[in-house]
Design a protein around this motif. Structure first.
Motif, mmCIF file in Angstrom:
data_model
loop_
_atom_site.group_PDB
_atom_site.id
_atom_site.type_symbol
_atom_site.label_atom_id
_atom_site.label_comp_id
_atom_site.label_asym_id
_atom_site.label_seq_id
_atom_site.Cartn_x
_atom_site.Cartn_y
_atom_site.Cartn_z
ATOM 1 N N THR A 72 0.824 -1.203 0.000
ATOM 2 C CA THR A 72 0.000 0.000 0.000
ATOM 3 C C THR A 72 0.860 1.255 0.000
ATOM 4 N N ASN A 96 -5.223 4.606 4.153
ATOM 5 C CA ASN A 96 -5.831 3.533 4.926
ATOM 6 C C ASN A 96 -6.578 2.622 3.958
ATOM 7 N N ASP A 139 -8.039 -0.107 4.435
ATOM 8 C CA ASP A 139 -9.267 -0.712 4.968
ATOM 9 C C ASP A 139 -10.502 0.101 4.599
ATOM 10 N N ALA A 140 -10.309 1.392 4.302
ATOM 11 C CA ALA A 140 -11.445 2.242 3.947
ATOM 12 C C ALA A 140 -11.893 2.044 2.505
ATOM 13 N N THR A 162 -12.749 -0.895 1.002
ATOM 14 C CA THR A 162 -13.332 -2.231 0.806
ATOM 15 C C THR A 162 -14.421 -2.218 -0.256
ATOM 16 N N SER A 174 -7.824 -1.701 -5.340
ATOM 17 C CA SER A 174 -8.606 -1.764 -4.107
ATOM 18 C C SER A 174 -7.739 -1.621 -2.867
ATOM 19 N N GLN A 175 -6.438 -1.840 -2.997
ATOM 20 C CA GLN A 175 -5.527 -1.721 -1.862
ATOM 21 C C GLN A 175 -4.692 -0.445 -1.927
ATOM 22 N N ALA A 186 -9.922 7.909 2.682
ATOM 23 C CA ALA A 186 -8.864 6.939 2.979
ATOM 24 C C ALA A 186 -7.500 7.581 3.162
#
Length: 226
Positions: A35, A40, A42-43, A45, A67-68, A139
Motif C-alpha cells: 500500500t 488507509n 481498509d477504507a 473495501t 482496491s488496496q 482513505a
C-alpha cells in the motif's frame, strides 16, 4: 503442454528466460499488495465488493492493486492508452509518420515519446485517483495543512512511478524473458483476481436482468479479457 515445458526447461537459455519472466511476475505481484504511504486501505473495501461497476473492472485489470491503493494501482493502463494515442497521432501528424518510417532509430524515438506520454497520462490518472479516494472514501490520513500537501505529493508521485515501473518491467520481459511483457502482466493480474471476475460477471447479469439491459454491453469485454 507439459512435455513442451519440460523440453524447454532442458535448454539453458530458455530456462533462464522462463525464470527471469517468473521473477518479474513475482515483483509485479508484490507491488500489487504494498500500500502507498498515508492511505488507509481498509477504507477502500467498496472497491473489492464485486459490484460490477467500472471501479471494480479497473481493480480487476490491476490485479487487485486498485482496491488496496498499492504501488501498482494504475496498472498498465497509462502505457496502453499512450500506445493507442501515439498510433493515432502517427497517422495524423506528418513528423511522427516520418519517424515511424526511419527504421530502428525512428522506432526508438517513438518508443521514448510514448513513455513520456504514458508518464503524463499516469500523472493525470494518479491525481484523479487521489481525489477519488480522498473525497469519496476518506482513505487519506492527512488532507489539510502542509501535511495534506505532502501526503498528496507522495501518493500521486508513487502511483505515477509505479505505473512507469510496470512499463519498464514489461520491457524487460520483452528483452530478456518470454512473451509480450505487458500482456503477461495483464494476464497475471486477471488470473490473480479470477474469483472477482466471476463475481463481477454474475453481478452484471443480475443487474441486466433486473431492468438495466445496457449492462449487457460490458459482457463482451469481460469475455475477451477472460
Amino acid at each position: 503442454m507439459f512435455d513442451t515445458f519440460r523440453n524447454a526447461w532442458k535448454i539453458p537459455e530458455l530456462r533462464k528466460k522462463i525464470l527471469y519472466t517468473l521473477m518479474v511476475i513475482v515483483i509485479f505481484r508484490l507491488g500489487c499488495v504494498i500500500t502507498v504511504p498515508y492511505i488507509n486501505a481498509d477504507a477502500l473495501t467498496l472497491f473489492a465488493s464485486g459490484t460490477g461497476n467500472m471501479l471494480d473492472y479497473l481493480n480487476m485489470m490491476s490485479g487487485g492493486a486498485l482496491s488496496q491503493c498499492a504501488i501498482f494501482a494504475l496498472g498498465v493502463g497509462p502505457y496502453i492508452n499512450a500506445s493507442i494515442i501515439m498510433q493515432l497521432l502517427t497517422v495524423a501528424i506528418p513528423a511522427l509518420e516520418r519517424l515511424s518510417k526511419e527504421g530502428e532509430d525512428g522506432r526508438r524515438k517513438l518508443t521514448r515519446i510514448t513513455r513520456y506520454v504514458g508518464g503524463g497520462i499516469a500523472l493525470a490518472m494518479a491525481i484523479g485517483y487521489y481525489l477519488i479516494i480522498r473525497n469519496n472514501y476518506g482513505a487519506v490520513a492527512y488532507t489539510t495543512g502542509w501535511q495534506g500537501w505532502f501526503a498528496a505529493v507522495v501518493i500521486v508521485l508513487t502511483f505515477t512511478a509505479g505505473a512507469q515501473f510496470i512499463t519498464w518491467l514489461g520491457e524487460q520481459i520483452d528483452a530478456k524473458g518470454i512473451g509480450n511483457g505487458v500482456s503477461l502482466l495483464i494476464f497475471a493480474g486477471i488470473i490473480s483476481r479470477w474469483s472477482s471476475v466471476i463475481t463481477a460477471v454474475k453481478s452484471l447479469l443480475t443487474r441486466a436482468a433486473s431492468g438495466e439491459p445496457q449492462i449487457y454491453a460490458f459482457l463482451p469485454l469481460f469475455l475477451v479479457l477472460a
